[in-house]
Design a protein around this motif. Structure first.
Motif, PDB file in Angstrom:
ATOM      1  N   THR A 180       0.825  -1.205   0.000  1.00  0.00           N
ATOM      2  CA  THR A 180       0.000   0.000   0.000  1.00  0.00           C
ATOM      3  C   THR A 180       0.863   1.259   0.000  1.00  0.00           C
ATOM      4  N   LEU A 181       0.631   2.102  -0.995  1.00  0.00           N
ATOM      5  CA  LEU A 181       1.296   3.406  -1.049  1.00  0.00           C
ATOM      6  C   LEU A 181       0.651   4.354  -0.046  1.00  0.00           C
ATOM      7  N   ARG A 182      -0.675   4.377  -0.068  1.00  0.00           N
ATOM      8  CA  ARG A 182      -1.435   5.187   0.885  1.00  0.00           C
ATOM      9  C   ARG A 182      -2.890   4.740   0.855  1.00  0.00           C
TER      10      ARG A 182
ATOM     11  N   GLU B 147       1.273 -14.349  -2.439  1.00  0.00           N
ATOM     12  CA  GLU B 147       1.305 -14.556  -0.990  1.00  0.00           C
ATOM     13  C   GLU B 147       0.723 -13.367  -0.233  1.00  0.00           C
ATOM     14  N   ASP B 148       0.653 -12.212  -0.878  1.00  0.00           N
ATOM     15  CA  ASP B 148       0.133 -11.012  -0.225  1.00  0.00           C
ATOM     16  C   ASP B 148      -1.339 -10.751  -0.543  1.00  0.00           C
TER      17      ASP B 148
ATOM     18  N   HIS C 297     -15.755   5.294   1.765  1.00  0.00           N
ATOM     19  CA  HIS C 297     -15.120   3.981   1.718  1.00  0.00           C
ATOM     20  C   HIS C 297     -13.601   4.133   1.748  1.00  0.00           C
ATOM     21  N   GLU C 298     -12.921   3.165   2.362  1.00  0.00           N
ATOM     22  CA  GLU C 298     -11.460   3.155   2.314  1.00  0.00           C
ATOM     23  C   GLU C 298     -11.002   2.634   0.960  1.00  0.00           C
ATOM     24  N   CYS C 299      -9.926   3.224   0.475  1.00  0.00           N
ATOM     25  CA  CYS C 299      -9.335   2.839  -0.803  1.00  0.00           C
ATOM     26  C   CYS C 299      -7.824   2.770  -0.607  1.00  0.00           C
ATOM     27  N   ASP C 300      -7.258   1.563  -0.741  1.00  0.00           N
ATOM     28  CA  ASP C 300      -5.804   1.385  -0.655  1.00  0.00           C
ATOM     29  C   ASP C 300      -5.226   1.481  -2.060  1.00  0.00           C
TER      30      ASP C 300
ATOM     31  N   VAL D 279      -0.620   0.613  -9.240  1.00  0.00           N
ATOM     32  CA  VAL D 279      -0.999  -0.338 -10.293  1.00  0.00           C
ATOM     33  C   VAL D 279      -2.152  -1.245  -9.862  1.00  0.00           C
ATOM     34  N   SER D 280      -2.654  -1.051  -8.645  1.00  0.00           N
ATOM     35  CA  SER D 280      -3.826  -1.805  -8.192  1.00  0.00           C
ATOM     36  C   SER D 280      -4.428  -1.083  -6.991  1.00  0.00           C
ATOM     37  N   TYR D 281      -5.644  -1.492  -6.645  1.00  0.00           N
ATOM     38  CA  TYR D 281      -6.267  -0.905  -5.462  1.00  0.00           C
ATOM     39  C   TYR D 281      -7.133  -1.930  -4.750  1.00  0.00           C
ATOM     40  N   ASN D 282      -7.353  -1.663  -3.463  1.00  0.00           N
ATOM     41  CA  ASN D 282      -8.302  -2.415  -2.641  1.00  0.00           C
ATOM     42  C   ASN D 282      -9.407  -1.436  -2.270  1.00  0.00           C
TER      43      ASN D 282
END
Length: 169
Positions: free
Chosen positions: A21-23, A71-72, A58-61, A44-47
């Protein structure tokens, strides 16, 4: 320069990528989460957390990796994971350069380390050095010079002792 990120058609509901996670930011919907990833050059991706926080958002990683790190990718029913095509997963950038996906016609760009002397699309050009060796008075010495005739390393051999020094570049 312009950026083009192609996110996968199918998200992975019930999963979250961790340790990359960058932020974490708060957004009103998933579309804004995706847009914020696009704006962050290293994303390059988000949660996306489907459960609203107390703020009503909403939270956005924003992540700097995709699921090549299996594995992550952990099960978490509150989240949706979505990744983009990531040209950086092949590590095209050399010499500790930072790779950013979605830029240029190669679909990535490399940010060379300042002061490293490396340049080029993959930061693998421009660094050359020359070694000069001299022998005198039972002592062998060598100096390593860079292209601008600056000494970047020295080695002295006397008997069985070796003394080395490297200067910062």
């Amino acid at each position: 320069s312009c950026r083009s990120l192609l996110f996968t058609t199918f998200p992975k509901p019930g999963f979250r990528l961790e340790n990359h996670t960058l932020r974490t930011i708060e957004v009103v919907n998933e579309d804004l989460c995706r847009f914020q990833c696009y704006l962050e050059p290293n994303c390059v991706s988000y949660n996306f957390c489907e459960i609203k926080q107390l703020s009503g958002k909403h939270e956005c990683d924003l992540n700097n990796a995709t699921i090549e790190h299996d594995e992550d990718l952990v099960k978490n029913e509150s989240y949706i994971y979505r990744g983009a095509e990531n040209a950086c997963k092949k590590n095209p950038c050399k010499n500790n350069a930072t790779c950013q996906a979605g830029f240029t016609d190669r679909n990535y760009q490399c940010l060379c380390v300042d002061g490293s002397g490396f340049k080029g699309h993959n930061c693998n050009e421009g660094k050359e050095s020359y070694t000069f060796i001299s022998i005198a008075n039972h002592m062998i010495s060598s100096e390593i010079w860079d292209k601008s005739a600056r000494v970047i390393g020295q080695t002295y051999l006397k008997g069985i002792r070796t003394i080395q020094s490297l200067t910062s570049q």
